[in-house]
Design a protein around this motif. Structure first.
Motif, PDB file in Angstrom:
ATOM      1  N   CYS A 199       0.842  -1.193   0.000  1.00 22.36           N
ATOM      2  CA  CYS A 199       0.000   0.000   0.000  1.00 22.36           C
ATOM      3  C   CYS A 199       0.884   1.253   0.000  1.00 22.36           C
ATOM      4  O   CYS A 199       2.096   1.168   0.201  1.00 22.36           O
ATOM      5  CB  CYS A 199      -0.934   0.009   1.208  1.00 22.36           C
ATOM      6  N   ASP A 200       0.251   2.395  -0.232  1.00 20.57           N
ATOM      7  CA  ASP A 200       1.016   3.658  -0.252  1.00 20.57           C
ATOM      8  C   ASP A 200       0.684   4.532   0.956  1.00 20.57           C
ATOM      9  O   ASP A 200       0.874   5.746   0.927  1.00 20.57           O
ATOM     10  CB  ASP A 200       0.753   4.421  -1.550  1.00 20.57           C
ATOM     11  N   TYR A 201       0.193   3.904   2.024  1.00 23.30           N
ATOM     12  CA  TYR A 201      -0.137   4.648   3.241  1.00 23.30           C
ATOM     13  C   TYR A 201       0.623   4.052   4.424  1.00 23.30           C
ATOM     14  O   TYR A 201       0.653   2.825   4.574  1.00 23.30           O
ATOM     15  CB  TYR A 201      -1.644   4.578   3.512  1.00 23.30           C
ATOM     16  N   PRO A 202       1.250   4.841   5.254  1.00 25.01           N
ATOM     17  CA  PRO A 202       1.372   6.308   5.189  1.00 25.01           C
ATOM     18  C   PRO A 202       2.425   6.796   4.189  1.00 25.01           C
ATOM     19  O   PRO A 202       2.594   7.988   3.991  1.00 25.01           O
ATOM     20  CB  PRO A 202       1.777   6.679   6.616  1.00 25.01           C
ATOM     21  N   GLU A 203       3.144   5.832   3.561  1.00 24.38           N
ATOM     22  CA  GLU A 203       4.103   6.199   2.513  1.00 24.38           C
ATOM     23  C   GLU A 203       4.219   5.041   1.535  1.00 24.38           C
ATOM     24  O   GLU A 203       3.770   3.928   1.789  1.00 24.38           O
ATOM     25  CB  GLU A 203       5.473   6.534   3.125  1.00 24.38           C
ATOM     26  N   GLU A 204       4.816   5.321   0.392  1.00 28.45           N
ATOM     27  CA  GLU A 204       4.950   4.308  -0.664  1.00 28.45           C
ATOM     28  C   GLU A 204       5.738   3.093  -0.180  1.00 28.45           C
ATOM     29  O   GLU A 204       6.666   3.216   0.622  1.00 28.45           O
ATOM     30  CB  GLU A 204       5.670   4.905  -1.875  1.00 28.45           C
ATOM     31  N   GLY A 205       5.337   1.918  -0.671  1.00 29.75           N
ATOM     32  CA  GLY A 205       6.121   0.710  -0.458  1.00 29.75           C
ATOM     33  C   GLY A 205       5.904   0.002   0.862  1.00 29.75           C
ATOM     34  O   GLY A 205       6.658  -0.911   1.200  1.00 29.75           O
ATOM     35  N   ILE A 235      -5.966   6.612  -1.237  1.00 29.38           N
ATOM     36  CA  ILE A 235      -5.111   5.568  -0.671  1.00 29.38           C
ATOM     37  C   ILE A 235      -5.195   4.357  -1.579  1.00 29.38           C
ATOM     38  O   ILE A 235      -6.289   3.950  -1.986  1.00 29.38           O
ATOM     39  CB  ILE A 235      -5.556   5.219   0.765  1.00 29.38           C
ATOM     40  N   THR A 236      -4.054   3.777  -1.910  1.00 32.50           N
ATOM     41  CA  THR A 236      -4.002   2.689  -2.887  1.00 32.50           C
ATOM     42  C   THR A 236      -3.519   1.398  -2.256  1.00 32.50           C
ATOM     43  O   THR A 236      -2.534   1.381  -1.515  1.00 32.50           O
ATOM     44  CB  THR A 236      -3.058   3.056  -4.057  1.00 32.50           C
ATOM     45  N   LEU A 237      -4.229   0.313  -2.556  1.00 30.15           N
ATOM     46  CA  LEU A 237      -3.831  -1.034  -2.147  1.00 30.15           C
ATOM     47  C   LEU A 237      -3.567  -1.839  -3.413  1.00 30.15           C
ATOM     48  O   LEU A 237      -4.436  -1.935  -4.279  1.00 30.15           O
ATOM     49  CB  LEU A 237      -4.942  -1.701  -1.326  1.00 30.15           C
ATOM     50  N   TYR A 238      -2.369  -2.382  -3.533  1.00 42.35           N
ATOM     51  CA  TYR A 238      -2.017  -3.199  -4.693  1.00 42.35           C
ATOM     52  C   TYR A 238      -2.249  -4.661  -4.312  1.00 42.35           C
ATOM     53  O   TYR A 238      -1.452  -5.271  -3.602  1.00 42.35           O
ATOM     54  CB  TYR A 238      -0.556  -2.965  -5.085  1.00 42.35           C
ATOM     55  N   THR A 239      -3.352  -5.222  -4.790  1.00 42.45           N
ATOM     56  CA  THR A 239      -3.718  -6.570  -4.397  1.00 42.45           C
ATOM     57  C   THR A 239      -4.463  -7.282  -5.517  1.00 42.45           C
ATOM     58  O   THR A 239      -5.312  -6.684  -6.187  1.00 42.45           O
ATOM     59  CB  THR A 239      -4.592  -6.564  -3.123  1.00 42.45           C
ATOM     60  N   LYS A 240      -4.172  -8.564  -5.700  1.00 47.41           N
ATOM     61  CA  LYS A 240      -4.882  -9.379  -6.681  1.00 47.41           C
ATOM     62  C   LYS A 240      -6.325  -9.629  -6.246  1.00 47.41           C
ATOM     63  O   LYS A 240      -7.141 -10.082  -7.045  1.00 47.41           O
ATOM     64  CB  LYS A 240      -4.162 -10.712  -6.873  1.00 47.41           C
ATOM     65  N   GLN A 241      -6.629  -9.324  -4.987  1.00 50.43           N
ATOM     66  CA  GLN A 241      -7.977  -9.522  -4.456  1.00 50.43           C
ATOM     67  C   GLN A 241      -8.783  -8.227  -4.455  1.00 50.43           C
ATOM     68  O   GLN A 241      -9.713  -8.065  -3.667  1.00 50.43           O
ATOM     69  CB  GLN A 241      -7.893 -10.102  -3.042  1.00 50.43           C
ATOM     70  N   ALA A 242      -8.439  -7.332  -5.370  1.00 51.91           N
ATOM     71  CA  ALA A 242      -9.109  -6.024  -5.422  1.00 51.91           C
ATOM     72  C   ALA A 242     -10.613  -6.161  -5.643  1.00 51.91           C
ATOM     73  O   ALA A 242     -11.405  -5.434  -5.040  1.00 51.91           O
ATOM     74  CB  ALA A 242      -8.486  -5.165  -6.525  1.00 51.91           C
TER      75      ALA A 242
END
Length: 352
Positions: A196-202, A269-276
């Motif tokens: 995720c990118d919260y509170p910062e990238e990576g 806020i972005t979540l990088y997930t295959k379960q989106a």
């Protein structure tokens, strides 16, 4: 390609029937008799005699009938695609849409080694009480609860764990379910660890979705952990985006972005997930349950209110309902930024 919700795939593809035909034609599968295994949470399975063109709605009805599940209770369950990993972990990949063809979808997902399973489909644990009098639904709830304990999806205390083990040993299913409802993360859907990118990238995050929140246990680049709860009432909208294949070409990448009111400031806020898509389904379900609960509460208030005060209180009651059950309409995507916690416009449940 970005899919903005609350739009539905069926809306993009046309009618319910057209969506099913399109899926079948895409994978060039003829309508014929076939056997389909539907797995339960304890690892057992039910073999169904179906047609390859049967929708998920039809498959669920057949499975429910075979299990002895009351027709009135079918709406509390759904079909899901899931993966059993070699390390014992379980991944719920996505909820199967009613118009999907499970047999066809499984054929298209062979490389992922997915299975088709039945699980409860509601986010409010208190709804368990509506299913306790039916033996089949009680068994389904119990099997799923036991599975979630074994896989550490819930967080019992040491004392609670001992009591659960005692109740399980004595096959006291009703008491087991009554006790587990008191535990953190019961009734939540757990996602695989993601970025995720919260509170910062990576940052990496373990995510539980339920009880009107997205709960994230975030590991910061400093290796410190931070638990954050994103409340549904402060979420304005979200989108799922397909980002394409990863560099090694093995997996498709999805992201879910949501706009959130954090201390009076809106941010994405972005979540990088295959379960989106699964996460999106959970968000829609929680919103739907909030709307139903608020509508029911409003009806009860109107019935109990003395006739002499109904007219004078009607306006304020309606205003309170807007706060709790309003959501973005299809026609107007943006809302006014000065609306504090009342961040949604009212829509019908079927619009979700």
């Amino acid at each position: 390609m970005a899919l903005f919700f609350p739009y539905l795939l069926s809306s993009c593809c046309g009618s319910y029937e057209e969506s099913s035909v399109l899926e079948q034609d895409t994978f060039k599968i003829q309508t014929q008799r076939a056997f389909l295994d539907v797995y339960l949470a304890d690892g057992s399975n039910i073999r169904l005699d179906i047609q390859t063109s049967d929708t998920a709605e039809r498959v669920l009805e057949v499975a429910s009938c075979k299990m002895g599940l009351s027709r009135e209770l079918i709406k509390y369950f759904s079909l899901f695609f899931f993966q059993d990993h070699d390390d014992g972990a379980l991944s719920v990949v996505k909820k199967v849409a009613d118009f999907e063809l499970p047999y066809v979808s499984l054929q298209s997902m062979k490389e992922l080694h997915c299975k088709l399973g039945i699980r409860k489909w509601y986010m409010d644990p208190s709804l368990d009480t509506l299913l306790m009098d039916c033996r089949a639904s009680l068994n389904l709830l119990y099997m799923q609860a036991v599975q979630e304990v074994k896989r550490n999806w819930v967080r019992p205390t040491e004392g609670q764990m001992q009591e659960l083990e005692f109740l399980q040993k004595n096959a006291n299913k009703a008491k087991f379910l009554e006790l587990i409802r008191e535990m953190q993360f019961y009734g939540y859907v757990r996602l695989d660890p993601c970025i995720c990118d919260y509170p910062e990238e990576g940052c990496s995050a373990d995510i539980h979705v339920g009880n009107n929140e997205i709960n994230c246990c975030i590991e910061l680049p400093t290796k410190q952990t931070k638990e954050v709860s994103f409340k549904i009432k402060r979420l304005r909208c979200w989108q799922v985006t397909f980002l394409g294949a990863t560099k090694d070409g093995e997996d498709d990448t999805l992201e879910l972005r949501f706009e959130y009111n954090d201390s009076g400031t809106w941010q994405w806020i972005t979540l990088y997930t295959k379960q989106a898509f699964l996460l999106s389904s959970c968000l829609k379900k929680m919103i739907s349950e909030q709307m139903m609960k608020a509508a029911k509460k409003g009806q009860e208030m109107e019935i109990k209110m003395p006739e002499s005060t109904k007219n004078s209180e009607k306006s304020s009651i309606q205003q309170k309902q807007v706060v709790h059950s309003g959501f973005i309409s299809r026609k107007r995507f943006l809302v006014r930024p000065n609306e504090e916690d009342c961040v949604f416009e009212k829509i019908r449940e079927e619009d979700l």
